[in-house]
Write a protein that holds these residues in place. Structure first.
Motif, PDB file in Angstrom:
ATOM      1  N   LEU A 116      -3.749   5.410  -2.017  1.00  0.00           N
ATOM      2  CA  LEU A 116      -3.838   5.374  -0.558  1.00  0.00           C
ATOM      3  C   LEU A 116      -4.005   3.937  -0.065  1.00  0.00           C
ATOM      4  N   ASP A 117      -4.778   3.137  -0.784  1.00  0.00           N
ATOM      5  CA  ASP A 117      -4.930   1.731  -0.414  1.00  0.00           C
ATOM      6  C   ASP A 117      -3.584   1.018  -0.455  1.00  0.00           C
ATOM      7  N   SER A 118      -2.777   1.309  -1.457  1.00  0.00           N
ATOM      8  CA  SER A 118      -1.449   0.692  -1.558  1.00  0.00           C
ATOM      9  C   SER A 118      -0.575   1.109  -0.380  1.00  0.00           C
ATOM     10  N   VAL A 119      -0.668   2.369  -0.004  1.00  0.00           N
ATOM     11  CA  VAL A 119       0.116   2.855   1.140  1.00  0.00           C
ATOM     12  C   VAL A 119      -0.344   2.160   2.412  1.00  0.00           C
ATOM     13  N   ARG A 120      -1.650   1.986   2.558  1.00  0.00           N
ATOM     14  CA  ARG A 120      -2.172   1.317   3.766  1.00  0.00           C
ATOM     15  C   ARG A 120      -1.674  -0.129   3.850  1.00  0.00           C
ATOM     16  N   VAL A 121      -1.690  -0.821   2.732  1.00  0.00           N
ATOM     17  CA  VAL A 121      -1.210  -2.206   2.732  1.00  0.00           C
ATOM     18  C   VAL A 121       0.268  -2.235   3.100  1.00  0.00           C
ATOM     19  N   ALA A 122       1.046  -1.342   2.486  1.00  0.00           N
ATOM     20  CA  ALA A 122       2.481  -1.297   2.786  1.00  0.00           C
ATOM     21  C   ALA A 122       2.709  -0.945   4.259  1.00  0.00           C
ATOM     22  N   LEU A 123       1.945   0.001   4.779  1.00  0.00           N
ATOM     23  CA  LEU A 123       2.104   0.402   6.182  1.00  0.00           C
ATOM     24  C   LEU A 123       1.785  -0.760   7.114  1.00  0.00           C
ATOM     25  N   ARG A 124       0.723  -1.490   6.816  1.00  0.00           N
ATOM     26  CA  ARG A 124       0.369  -2.650   7.645  1.00  0.00           C
ATOM     27  C   ARG A 124       1.515  -3.668   7.666  1.00  0.00           C
ATOM     28  N   GLN A 125       2.089  -3.921   6.507  1.00  0.00           N
ATOM     29  CA  GLN A 125       3.192  -4.878   6.424  1.00  0.00           C
ATOM     30  C   GLN A 125       4.410  -4.359   7.192  1.00  0.00           C
ATOM     31  N   CYS A 126       4.665  -3.079   7.103  1.00  0.00           N
ATOM     32  CA  CYS A 126       5.814  -2.496   7.808  1.00  0.00           C
ATOM     33  C   CYS A 126       5.604  -2.528   9.323  1.00  0.00           C
ATOM     34  N   ILE A 127       4.395  -2.286   9.765  1.00  0.00           N
ATOM     35  CA  ILE A 127       4.117  -2.342  11.208  1.00  0.00           C
ATOM     36  C   ILE A 127       4.344  -3.754  11.732  1.00  0.00           C
ATOM     37  N   GLU A 128       3.970  -4.751  10.940  1.00  0.00           N
ATOM     38  CA  GLU A 128       4.183  -6.147  11.359  1.00  0.00           C
ATOM     39  C   GLU A 128       5.661  -6.481  11.517  1.00  0.00           C
ATOM     40  N   LYS A 129       6.521  -5.734  10.842  1.00  0.00           N
ATOM     41  CA  LYS A 129       7.961  -5.982  10.937  1.00  0.00           C
ATOM     42  C   LYS A 129       8.599  -5.334  12.170  1.00  0.00           C
ATOM     43  N   LEU A 130       7.874  -4.432  12.808  1.00  0.00           N
ATOM     44  CA  LEU A 130       8.413  -3.752  13.987  1.00  0.00           C
ATOM     45  C   LEU A 130       8.530  -4.727  15.151  1.00  0.00           C
ATOM     46  N   SER A 131       9.373  -4.378  16.109  1.00  0.00           N
ATOM     47  CA  SER A 131       9.477  -5.176  17.338  1.00  0.00           C
ATOM     48  C   SER A 131       8.151  -5.099  18.086  1.00  0.00           C
ATOM     49  N   GLU A 191      10.348   5.053   5.895  1.00  0.00           N
ATOM     50  CA  GLU A 191      11.360   4.461   5.008  1.00  0.00           C
ATOM     51  C   GLU A 191      10.884   3.119   4.473  1.00  0.00           C
ATOM     52  N   CYS A 192      10.294   2.332   5.338  1.00  0.00           N
ATOM     53  CA  CYS A 192       9.807   1.008   4.931  1.00  0.00           C
ATOM     54  C   CYS A 192       8.697   1.138   3.888  1.00  0.00           C
ATOM     55  N   VAL A 193       7.749   2.055   4.120  1.00  0.00           N
ATOM     56  CA  VAL A 193       6.642   2.233   3.177  1.00  0.00           C
ATOM     57  C   VAL A 193       7.175   2.721   1.837  1.00  0.00           C
ATOM     58  N   GLU A 194       8.100   3.680   1.861  1.00  0.00           N
ATOM     59  CA  GLU A 194       8.678   4.177   0.603  1.00  0.00           C
ATOM     60  C   GLU A 194       9.362   3.052  -0.155  1.00  0.00           C
ATOM     61  N   ALA A 195      10.118   2.214   0.562  1.00  0.00           N
ATOM     62  CA  ALA A 195      10.823   1.104  -0.093  1.00  0.00           C
ATOM     63  C   ALA A 195       9.816   0.115  -0.695  1.00  0.00           C
ATOM     64  N   ARG A 196       8.761  -0.176   0.052  1.00  0.00           N
ATOM     65  CA  ARG A 196       7.749  -1.120  -0.467  1.00  0.00           C
ATOM     66  C   ARG A 196       7.027  -0.542  -1.683  1.00  0.00           C
ATOM     67  N   MET A 197       6.696   0.727  -1.622  1.00  0.00           N
ATOM     68  CA  MET A 197       6.001   1.352  -2.753  1.00  0.00           C
ATOM     69  C   MET A 197       6.902   1.364  -3.985  1.00  0.00           C
ATOM     70  N   ALA A 198       8.188   1.682  -3.782  1.00  0.00           N
ATOM     71  CA  ALA A 198       9.124   1.684  -4.910  1.00  0.00           C
ATOM     72  C   ALA A 198       9.277   0.283  -5.474  1.00  0.00           C
ATOM     73  N   SER A 199       9.316  -0.704  -4.595  1.00  0.00           N
ATOM     74  CA  SER A 199       9.426  -2.102  -5.028  1.00  0.00           C
ATOM     75  C   SER A 199       8.189  -2.513  -5.826  1.00  0.00           C
ATOM     76  N   ASP A 200       7.014  -2.118  -5.327  1.00  0.00           N
ATOM     77  CA  ASP A 200       5.764  -2.444  -6.040  1.00  0.00           C
ATOM     78  C   ASP A 200       5.716  -1.776  -7.403  1.00  0.00           C
ATOM     79  N   GLU A 201       6.219  -0.519  -7.474  1.00  0.00           N
ATOM     80  CA  GLU A 201       6.239   0.181  -8.767  1.00  0.00           C
ATOM     81  C   GLU A 201       7.155  -0.511  -9.754  1.00  0.00           C
ATOM     82  N   MET A 202       8.313  -1.008  -9.252  1.00  0.00           N
ATOM     83  CA  MET A 202       9.254  -1.704 -10.131  1.00  0.00           C
ATOM     84  C   MET A 202       8.643  -3.008 -10.632  1.00  0.00           C
ATOM     85  N   ILE A 203       7.946  -3.709  -9.741  1.00  0.00           N
ATOM     86  CA  ILE A 203       7.298  -4.964 -10.146  1.00  0.00           C
ATOM     87  C   ILE A 203       6.201  -4.674 -11.159  1.00  0.00           C
ATOM     88  N   GLY A 204       5.451  -3.586 -10.930  1.00  0.00           N
ATOM     89  CA  GLY A 204       4.376  -3.221 -11.842  1.00  0.00           C
ATOM     90  C   GLY A 204       4.896  -2.784 -13.204  1.00  0.00           C
TER      91      GLY A 204
END
Length: 190
Positions: free
Chosen positions: A116-131, A175-188
């Motif tokens: 859940l912490d990982s999702v929160r971090v990803a969500l925060r980053q995705c919100i910052e990308k919004l207009s 979509e953004c959170v899913e992409a970030r989580m998948a990216s983090d999993e690949m890096i991990g």
């Protein structure tokens, strides 16, 4: 606890004393701590009792808290011991949990909490990308709990337009959170 928490990277707490910082951490994580304990004991009243005891133990052990480490895993560990003590003390009562089951549940809940912490971090980053306009809608609806009707009135929009706007933003965020989580999993995995 270090004497000067302001030297740590948590810039939001630069101007507070170590005690204030500690109290902020307890207050900030109260809901998650309660959820954690409730998931282990399964009873609101018992969870409330255990959380109160946990808060007291956290305060007594505040000198052991490492300010450069995340607060929640440390608090969960103390809460887990408080749940185990509660189960032990309630041994004569009709209690469905035993210590082994509590340990298994605690491990599962802690893993879910870390996810859940990982999702929160990803969500925060995705919100910052919004207009800015989309960020404004998110803030109004989910940070300030403004009703759809009040948002429509203040933004001079139709209720349907606000609902559709929020739906589209939520989809983009998902979509953004899913992409970030998948990216983090690949890096991990590398």
């Amino acid at each position: 606890m270090p004497a000067n928490p302001s030297s740590e990277p948590r810039n939001a707490f630069v101007a507070v004393s170590p005690d204030e910082f500690f109290v902020q951490q307890i207050a900030e994580h109260q809901d998650r701590l309660f959820g954690y304990v409730f998931s282990l004991v399964g009873d609101y009243s018992r969870a409330s009792d255990v959380v109160q005891e946990t808060n007291l133990v956290l305060w007594r052990k505040k000198s052991q808290f490492q300010i450069d480490q995340p607060f929640l895993p440390w608090a969960f560990a103390i809460a887990r011991f408080q749940v185990l003590a509660h189960v032990r003390d309630r041994g004569r009562d009709r209690c469905l949990l035993d210590a082994e089951l509590v340990e298994q549940l605690a491990q599962t809940v802690q893993q879910q909490s870390e996810q859940l912490d990982s999702v929160r971090v990803a969500l925060r980053q995705c919100i910052e990308k919004l207009s800015p306009a989309s960020q404004d809608l998110i803030r109004r609806r989910y940070y300030r709990s403004t009703s759809i009707n009040d948002m429509a009135d203040s933004l001079d929009m139709g209720v349907s337009a606000v609902k559709v706007g929020l739906l589209r933003i939520r989809r983009r965020l998902a979509e953004c959170v899913e992409a970030r989580m998948a990216s983090d999993e690949m890096i991990g995995a590398e």
